[in-house]
Motif scaffolding. Structure first.
Motif, short mmCIF file in Angstrom:
data_model
loop_
_atom_site.label_atom_id
_atom_site.label_comp_id
_atom_site.label_asym_id
_atom_site.label_seq_id
_atom_site.Cartn_x
_atom_site.Cartn_y
_atom_site.Cartn_z
N MET A 254 0.85 -1.22 0.05
CA MET A 254 -0.13 -0.02 0.07
C MET A 254 0.97 1.37 0.07
O MET A 254 1.63 1.47 0.81
CB MET A 254 -0.98 0.01 1.18
CG MET A 254 -1.88 -0.91 1.05
SD MET A 254 -3.29 -0.68 0.01
CE MET A 254 -4.11 0.84 0.63
N LEU A 255 0.71 1.92 -1.03
CA LEU A 255 1.46 3.43 -0.86
C LEU A 255 0.49 4.64 -0.25
O LEU A 255 -0.88 4.46 -0.61
CB LEU A 255 1.74 3.71 -2.52
CG LEU A 255 2.60 2.93 -3.23
CD1 LEU A 255 2.42 3.21 -4.78
CD2 LEU A 255 3.84 3.03 -2.66
N LEU A 256 1.15 5.30 0.38
CA LEU A 256 0.42 6.25 1.40
C LEU A 256 0.77 7.56 1.02
O LEU A 256 1.67 7.74 0.56
CB LEU A 256 0.78 6.04 2.73
CG LEU A 256 0.57 4.61 3.38
CD1 LEU A 256 0.88 4.76 4.74
CD2 LEU A 256 -0.96 4.05 3.10
N MET A 257 -0.24 8.43 0.57
CA MET A 257 -0.34 9.82 0.66
C MET A 257 -1.02 10.78 1.45
O MET A 257 -2.21 10.30 1.77
CB MET A 257 -0.38 10.25 -1.07
CG MET A 257 -1.78 9.71 -1.41
SD MET A 257 -1.92 10.20 -3.39
CE MET A 257 -2.72 8.89 -3.80
N GLU A 258 -0.58 11.87 1.93
CA GLU A 258 -1.33 12.73 2.65
C GLU A 258 -2.27 13.54 2.05
O GLU A 258 -3.33 14.00 2.52
CB GLU A 258 -0.35 13.49 3.57
CG GLU A 258 -1.05 14.15 4.76
CD GLU A 258 -0.37 14.75 5.86
OE1 GLU A 258 -0.93 15.51 6.60
OE2 GLU A 258 0.97 14.54 5.77
N HIS A 259 -1.82 13.94 0.67
CA HIS A 259 -2.83 14.66 -0.16
C HIS A 259 -2.97 13.74 -1.45
O HIS A 259 -2.13 13.38 -2.07
CB HIS A 259 -1.69 16.00 -0.54
CG HIS A 259 -1.31 16.73 0.82
ND1 HIS A 259 -2.21 17.38 1.55
CD2 HIS A 259 -0.18 16.96 1.41
CE1 HIS A 259 -1.60 17.87 2.51
NE2 HIS A 259 -0.36 17.48 2.48
N TRP A 260 -4.30 14.01 -1.88
CA TRP A 260 -4.83 13.33 -2.78
C TRP A 260 -4.10 13.90 -4.33
O TRP A 260 -3.96 15.07 -4.48
CB TRP A 260 -6.41 13.67 -2.82
CG TRP A 260 -7.03 12.93 -4.46
CD1 TRP A 260 -7.39 13.54 -5.30
CD2 TRP A 260 -6.66 11.64 -4.69
NE1 TRP A 260 -7.82 12.68 -6.20
CE2 TRP A 260 -7.38 11.36 -5.93
CE3 TRP A 260 -6.43 10.42 -3.93
CZ2 TRP A 260 -7.60 10.28 -6.36
CZ3 TRP A 260 -6.62 9.17 -4.42
CH2 TRP A 260 -7.43 9.09 -5.85
N ASP A 261 -3.79 12.85 -4.98
CA ASP A 261 -3.01 13.15 -6.24
C ASP A 261 -3.44 12.31 -7.22
O ASP A 261 -3.24 10.68 -7.10
CB ASP A 261 -1.61 13.18 -6.22
CG ASP A 261 -0.80 13.54 -7.44
OD1 ASP A 261 -1.17 13.18 -8.36
OD2 ASP A 261 -0.06 14.41 -7.40
N GLU A 262 -4.49 12.40 -8.10
CA GLU A 262 -5.03 11.46 -9.17
C GLU A 262 -3.81 10.72 -10.06
O GLU A 262 -3.94 9.61 -10.21
CB GLU A 262 -5.92 12.38 -10.31
CG GLU A 262 -6.71 11.33 -11.00
CD GLU A 262 -7.87 10.46 -10.47
OE1 GLU A 262 -8.01 9.61 -10.86
OE2 GLU A 262 -8.34 10.97 -9.70
N THR A 263 -3.06 11.53 -10.34
CA THR A 263 -1.66 10.80 -11.18
C THR A 263 -1.12 9.85 -10.13
O THR A 263 -0.58 8.73 -10.83
CB THR A 263 -0.53 11.98 -11.56
OG1 THR A 263 -1.42 12.89 -12.35
CG2 THR A 263 0.33 11.43 -12.33
N LYS A 264 -0.85 10.27 -8.97
CA LYS A 264 -0.08 9.23 -8.26
C LYS A 264 -1.21 7.95 -7.86
O LYS A 264 -0.54 6.57 -8.12
CB LYS A 264 -0.02 9.84 -6.74
CG LYS A 264 1.23 10.80 -6.85
CD LYS A 264 1.33 11.24 -5.35
CE LYS A 264 2.72 12.05 -5.23
NZ LYS A 264 2.77 12.49 -3.59
N ALA A 265 -2.43 7.99 -7.64
CA ALA A 265 -3.26 7.00 -7.54
C ALA A 265 -3.39 5.97 -8.80
O ALA A 265 -3.26 4.92 -8.57
CB ALA A 265 -4.62 7.47 -7.22
#
Length: 102
Positions: free
Chosen positions: A49-60
């Motif tokens: 699972m990759l975690l990000m604090e701020h939503w980013d469509e490209t990263k998802a």
């Protein structure tokens, strides 16, 4: 340098015996490098699972295309019960038997 979110998962890893890397850089087949706050291995998807604090469509999208799950979450103060609840929600994906606490 670890983000607060990454630091919380480092604490979870030490307490629960998780494989955690923070920060984590996902490099796509196209050579694009995308930073994530952390990766939690053996949960969610086959690669972790990759975690990000701020939503980013490209990263998802990149996470999914490269065999990872992803979660966007606020930084939090580590609490064992809450972390276990999150991990149960993601589900075990490791090759070995899951931890006893799961």
């Amino acid at each position: 340098m670890n983000s607060q979110l990454g630091q919380s998962w480092i604490e979870a890893g030490a307490d629960l015996g998780l494989r955690v890397a923070t920060p984590f850089m996902l490099t796509t087949e196209a050579g694009q490098s995308l930073p994530f706050d952390a990766v939690i291995y053996d949960f969610g998807s086959t690669r972790g699972m990759l975690l990000m604090e701020h939503w980013d469509e490209t990263k998802a999208k990149a996470a999914t295309e490269n065999g990872y799950g992803y979660s966007c979450m606020d930084a939090f103060r580590y609490e064992r019960g809450s972390a276990i609840e999150i991990l149960r929600d993601w589900g075990w994906s490791g090759a070995e038997a899951p931890p006893a606490w799961l």
